[in-house]
Design a protein around this motif. Structure first.
Motif, short mmCIF file in Angstrom:
data_model
loop_
_atom_site.label_atom_id
_atom_site.label_comp_id
_atom_site.label_asym_id
_atom_site.label_seq_id
_atom_site.Cartn_x
_atom_site.Cartn_y
_atom_site.Cartn_z
N ASP A 125 0.84 -1.19 0.00
CA ASP A 125 0.00 0.00 0.00
C ASP A 125 0.89 1.25 0.00
N PRO A 126 0.61 2.23 -0.86
CA PRO A 126 1.51 3.39 -0.98
C PRO A 126 1.56 4.26 0.27
N VAL A 127 0.49 4.29 1.06
CA VAL A 127 0.52 5.05 2.32
C VAL A 127 1.31 4.27 3.36
N LEU A 128 1.13 2.98 3.41
CA LEU A 128 1.89 2.13 4.33
C LEU A 128 3.39 2.28 4.08
N LEU A 129 3.80 2.25 2.83
CA LEU A 129 5.22 2.34 2.50
C LEU A 129 5.83 3.67 2.93
N GLN A 130 5.04 4.72 2.95
CA GLN A 130 5.54 6.02 3.37
C GLN A 130 5.59 6.18 4.88
N ALA A 131 4.77 5.43 5.60
CA ALA A 131 4.58 5.70 7.02
C ALA A 131 5.25 4.69 7.95
N VAL A 132 5.36 3.45 7.52
CA VAL A 132 5.88 2.40 8.40
C VAL A 132 7.29 2.02 7.95
N PRO A 133 8.29 2.25 8.80
CA PRO A 133 9.68 1.97 8.41
C PRO A 133 9.94 0.48 8.32
N THR A 134 10.82 0.11 7.42
CA THR A 134 11.19 -1.30 7.23
C THR A 134 12.68 -1.48 7.47
N GLY A 135 13.10 -2.74 7.52
CA GLY A 135 14.47 -3.06 7.90
C GLY A 135 15.54 -2.42 7.05
N GLU A 136 15.20 -2.07 5.81
CA GLU A 136 16.21 -1.44 4.94
C GLU A 136 16.78 -0.16 5.55
#
Length: 519
Positions: A209-220
């Motif tokens: 989800d494009p909003v999820l990708l902007q808001a929730v940080p990932t391991g990268e």
């Protein structure tokens, strides 16, 4: 309009197409249909009736090899209808120009955008389209967090119940356990914050989800960190809270706070671990620097997010800038109208209007996907647009979020319909390795932006920019060369090359022109 008695070359060529070559007979049914159209065109004064007739005749000629003569319409009769069309039209548009030129151009243009129109709501749905789903999400989130409607509808309530931990995130989003572990690993080093409103924009069944990708940080963000780099603009800060890349433009970084911390934040090094409103002494030093340098014309108040400033602080900073004669323009950098539109209340609007009445005030926002525009955020932008000089968007080109023509074009059209002008698209910065996984190749961005030309409104097309010691345009040149006095241009949407007559250099260099000729 004068009555015209001659056909132009477009119409002569069109009639040559219709009446020359081999002809064959066709069914009486076709002949009868055309004869009814001919009578209607001859007896009335409707331009469209004549156009419809000749569009049908052109189709019959191209697809079936039929000449208008199979209906008994002689070329002389066709000429009469063409002249009638030409003289009925307010601008004297010829029949051949309209039917054999314009109609084809419109059809070709329509064919170019059909795939986009068919795909946009599927590939990049707006928050307007998803509003029913978003409202369901909001209702669920309110219940999980125990928020009252009063909390929900207030800026303070949205901040009070902001999602800042993996545990709270888990309660509202059905993320895989491994993903939540990754979020926990990242939030030991980097802050996460989503307002309940913004979290509701996420379609929870989509991990992309494009909003999820902007808001929730990932391991990268941890894995990519690598060698620590200097904070952005450390070498362009001549005074406290000030960044200055250009001689007449400065930035005041007035707070480190945001209502939502983006996973691609350019100022990731400034966020820190704690929200801060700075001291009067700090703001005073920044304003004194601007006051002393009378070359400064334009001041951007940002952070963090300018709308996170208390109203009193924001009003005072704007008033100080308005009191400086050499400061002519102001900007406020904010993402709050899409992350927490509850902030946009009458008091804030009054502050904006009061300052804009003195000198132009622009609000510069960042919207990266059409999904961020809902009826609520659209209304916030509408209200802001009524009291400021302009509302401008600076999107960031981000992998998986807006890195296709369909996604970016729909973003630009959607925000334009929400009273926001597309202004910049930034290529995601190279200076912060933490989000190198979100970067998009420069060439990909150029293809996306140039694909918009000729396909969406011109003022919905932003400039494509890289930040590298200032903003550098990344558009590919469409000037291919020269042919004597002509420039050879290439249309980016079709590859077609056209000649464009350049200005005569001798005429341009003439100093005695206009009224000066009579001195």
């Amino acid at each position: 309009m004068l009555f015209k008695e001659h056909l132009d070359e477009y119409t002569e060529d069109f009639f040559d197409l219709l009446y020359s070559g081999e002809h064959r007979e066709d069914s009486a049914e076709d002949a009868s249909r055309v004869w009814e159209m001919i009578q209607k065109a001859q007896s009335g004064n409707c331009v469209q009736d004549i156009v419809d007739l000749f569009l049908f005749l052109k189709q019959a000629r191209m697809e079936k090899g039929l000449s208008p003569e199979f209906t008994g319409l002689a070329r002389s009769d066709a000429v009469g209808l063409a002249l009638k069309h030409q003289n009925l039209d307010e601008h004297g548009v010829s029949l051949g120009g309209r039917v054999n030129q314009a109609a084809s151009i419109v059809q070709q243009a329509g064919d170019r955008v059909n795939s986009y129109l068919e795909a946009r709501d599927r590939e990049a749905p707006s928050g307007m389209l998803l509003w029913e789903r978003i409202q369901e999400n909001h209702s669920r989130i309110r219940e999980v967090l125990g928020m009252s409607m009063q909390d929900w509808d207030s800026f303070s309530g949205q901040l009070k119940y902001a999602i800042e931990s993996p545990q709270t995130l888990e309660s509202i989003l059905n993320l895989p356990p491994r993903a939540l572990e990754e979020v926990g690993r990242v939030t030991r080093d980097y802050r996460m914050r989503l307002t309940p409103y913004y979290a509701g924009l996420i379609m929870p069944e989509r991990l992309d989800d494009p909003v999820l990708l902007q808001a929730v940080p990932t391991g990268e963000m941890v894995d990519n960190a690598g060698i620590e780099i200097p904070p952005v603009a450390a070498d362009h800060s001549p005074a406290r809270l000030i960044d200055q890349f250009y001689p007449r433009v400065v930035t005041i970084k007035a707070t480190n706070m945001c209502a939502m911390y983006c996973t691609h934040c350019l100022r990731i090094a400034h966020i820190g671990k704690k929200d801060r409103i700075y001291t009067e002494q700090a703001y005073g030093e920044a304003l004194d620097y601007i006051r002393r340098d009378t070359r400064i014309r334009d001041v951007l108040i940002t952070g963090g997010d300018a709308f996170m400033l208390p109203n009193k602080v924001l009003r005072n900073i704007l008033a100080e800038l308005d009191s400086m004669d050499h400061v002519r323009l102001k900007r406020l950098g904010t993402r709050i109208p899409v992350t927490t539109p509850q902030r946009v209340d009458q008091e804030l609007l009054d502050i904006l209007e009061e300052s804009n009445d003195k000198k132009p005030l622009r609000v510069v926002t960042q919207i990266n996907t059409a999904q961020e525009i809902t009826p609520v955020s659209r209304e916030a932008f509408k209200q802001i647009s009524r009291v400021v000089f302009a509302v401008l968007n600076q999107a960031v080109l981000l992998k998986g979020i807006n890195d296709t023509f369909v996604k970016m074009a729909h973003l630009c059209e959607t925000i334009q319909e929400a009273y926001v002008r597309p202004y910049y698209i930034f290529n995601c910065s190279y200076r912060n390795p933490q989000f190198s996984h979100l970067r998009v190749p420069v060439e990909k961005g150029r293809d996306i932006v140039e694909g918009m030309y000729g396909n969406i409104s011109g003022d919905a097309i932003p400039r494509y920019i890289a930040t590298a010691g200032g903003k550098i345009p990344l558009h590919r040149s469409n000037v291919l060369g020269r042919d004597q006095g002509d420039i050879i241009l290439q249309k980016p949407w079709s590859g077609e090359q056209v000649k464009y007559p350049d200005a005569d250099p001798e005429v341009y260099s003439e100093s005695r022109w206009g009224l000066k000729r009579y001195e």
